[in-house]
Design an enzyme around this catalytic site. Structure first.
Site, PDB file in Angstrom:
ATOM      1  N   MET A   1      37.705  13.552  55.116  1.00 18.04           N
ATOM      2  CA  MET A   1      36.704  14.373  55.603  1.00 18.04           C
ATOM      3  C   MET A   1      35.975  15.147  54.449  1.00 18.04           C
ATOM      4  SD  MET A   1      34.635  15.103  58.018  1.00 18.04           S
ATOM      5  CE  MET A   1      33.364  16.420  57.994  1.00 18.04           C
TER       6      MET A   1
ATOM      7  N   ASN B   1      34.782  17.916  53.801  1.00 22.59           N
ATOM      8  CA  ASN B   1      34.401  19.413  53.783  1.00 22.59           C
ATOM      9  C   ASN B   1      34.229  19.859  52.435  1.00 22.59           C
ATOM     10  OD1 ASN B   1      35.781  19.262  56.464  1.00 22.59           O
ATOM     11  ND2 ASN B   1      37.723  19.134  55.205  1.00 22.59           N
TER      12      ASN B   1
ATOM     13  N   GLU C   1      34.043  10.504  49.365  1.00 21.26           N
ATOM     14  CA  GLU C   1      33.819  11.752  49.773  1.00 21.26           C
ATOM     15  C   GLU C   1      33.159  12.741  48.908  1.00 21.26           C
ATOM     16  OE1 GLU C   1      34.833  12.275  52.914  1.00 21.26           O
ATOM     17  OE2 GLU C   1      35.741  10.370  53.234  1.00 21.26           O
TER      18      GLU C   1
END
Length: 440
Positions: free
Chosen positions: A258, A260, A291
């Site tokens: 993910m 972030n 990512e």
């Protein structure tokens, strides 16, 4: 609990502008609960009404401007707010439940040594499992995080740590404007390796029981990270925009990774415990690059609504594969994409559940998850690769950089991207409504 609809999100977005979240989280209570306090500053149409979202175990207190609200007004996950002023402050305190499902504040006790590890998962609409928020992607705001936790722990957030004013207290710098689904943190006795490259602090984290395995691969992970960062800096005029770049390998993670900002989370299967093939190492490298691509396409410029989730993932799929092939030792990444990722897309496309790459309508947030498949990733990336071949790489990159500059720290749509590409390539047909709504 009701899922936020596009109609509701559009109406709320027209009513309020969120300026900041001051988040204070206490992880010292033990057991199944933790406490959170959030102070949200936002502007609104005077006299208007709206709602914030929270999914608490116990709602302890709510204060809007100079009024205490009855916690009993919470209906499902919605906290109604009325008689808004031009400038507003909402303070919400609550006891929240830890999760073991990868939603909200996930809590894991390592069977190897009994140590506890936490990490926050706020995608797609799970920040409200941690603190109250206006939980939609186009209400971006700065987050200022403070955490109280056992003093022997490590705590890492999206932004740089600015102070440890007392043992067991961590305070972080304000973030750049972020969508609520990018808020994250890790907390626990994490093992860490640190480095630096081109002015960007780098960190990698895992639980202590995997320390020897992370250490064995740390140089490869840092090398791939450095190489990808350099290549993205060559492709994009905007440098990496979020300060530090930490990567945390966390247990029981639902997804592969993910994006972030400042604290990317990966499933800790990527910390290899035994001898593995180069194919597995290539997959880890393309995941790192995927990512990192999101830092620009997704984080810096964020989709306005979940109907462009495919675009977010397809771009990261395309750019992640491209940058891995161009910058790392895994120069056959496109061959692997053709054999494995496109096969995933073909399989998804042959099922009764097939759908356009770009959905015509996503009525609510939950519906956005229905398109999380090989079509939205691999087929979409294949479409984008053909688009690049048609436009030419120079025009494509010029359009993409213009898109980043025009919507920096804001939100955009597929139509916005096509308009930038149309201008850069002088192909007016790209900006037509038919192109923007059809997957070809």
């Amino acid at each position: 609990m009701p899922s936020l609809t596009r109609v509701e999100a559009t109406a709320r977005g027209a009513t309020i502008t969120v300026e900041s979240y001051q988040v204070d989280i206490d992880l010292t209570g033990g057991g199944d609960l933790f406490r959170s306090r959030v102070e949200i500053r936002f502007r609104a149409t005077p006299g208007a009404a709206t709602f914030a979202e929270i999914k608490p175990h116990t709602l302890l207190g709510v204060r809007l401007n100079d009024r205490d609200l009855d916690p009993g007004v919470l209906a499902d996950n919605r906290l109604p707010l009325s008689d808004l002023e031009a400038d507003n402050t909402l303070v919400v305190e609550a006891e929240m439940a830890y999760s073991n499902t990868g939603e909200g504040m996930h809590r894991f006790v390592d069977p190897a040594d009994g140590e506890t590890y936490l990490y926050a998962v706020t995608f797609l609409d799970n920040v409200q499992r941690i603190f109250a928020a206006f939980d939609q992607p186009d209400l971006k705001a700065s987050f200022v995080l403070a955490v109280t936790a056992p003093p022997e722990w490590t705590v890492v957030g999206n932004a740089e740590l600015t102070a440890n004013p007392a043992p067991g207290r961590w305070e972080f710098a304000p973030t750049a404007p972020l969508a609520t689904y990018f808020f994250s943190l890790i907390a626990g006795p994490y093992h860490v390796r640190q480095a630096e490259h081109d002015g960007v602090p780098l960190g990698i984290y895992c639980r202590r029981s995997l320390a020897e395995h992370l250490d064995a691969d740390a140089e490869e992970i840092f090398t791939v990270t450095r190489q990808c960062l350099d290549r993205f800096h060559e492709l994009f005029t905007e440098r990496y925009p979020f300060g530090k770049y930490d990567q945390a390998f966390v247990p029981e993670f639902n997804a592969g990774a993910m994006e972030n900002p400042g604290i990317v989370t990966f499933r800790d299967d990527y910390v290899f415990r035994s001898a593995v093939t180069d194919t597995q190492r290539e997959l880890r490298a393309t995941t790192i690059a995927h990512e990192m691509a999101h830092m620009w396409f997704g984080d810096l410029v964020t989709m306005r609504w979940w109907d462009d989730l495919w675009l977010n993932e397809s771009f990261a799929e395309y750019l992640g594969t491209r940058v891995t092939a161009e910058a790392t030792r895994f120069d056959q990444a496109w061959t692997t994409f053709a054999m494995r990722r496109k096969a995933w897309g073909y399989a998804a496309d042959q099922r009764p559940s097939t759908h356009p790459v770009a959905p015509e309508e996503v009525a609510d947030a939950e519906e956005g998850l229905l398109n999380f498949d090989g079509i939205s990733y691999a087929k979409g990336a294949s479409v984008l690769r053909q688009l690049v071949a048609w436009l030419g790489d120079e025009a494509f990159l010029a359009g993409l950089n213009a898109h980043f500059a025009a919507h920096r720290f804001g939100n955009a749509t597929l139509a916005d991207l096509l308009a930038s590409l149309s201008t850069a390539s002088a192909r007016s047909e790209l900006a037509s409504p038919a192109v923007a709504s059809n997957d070809g």
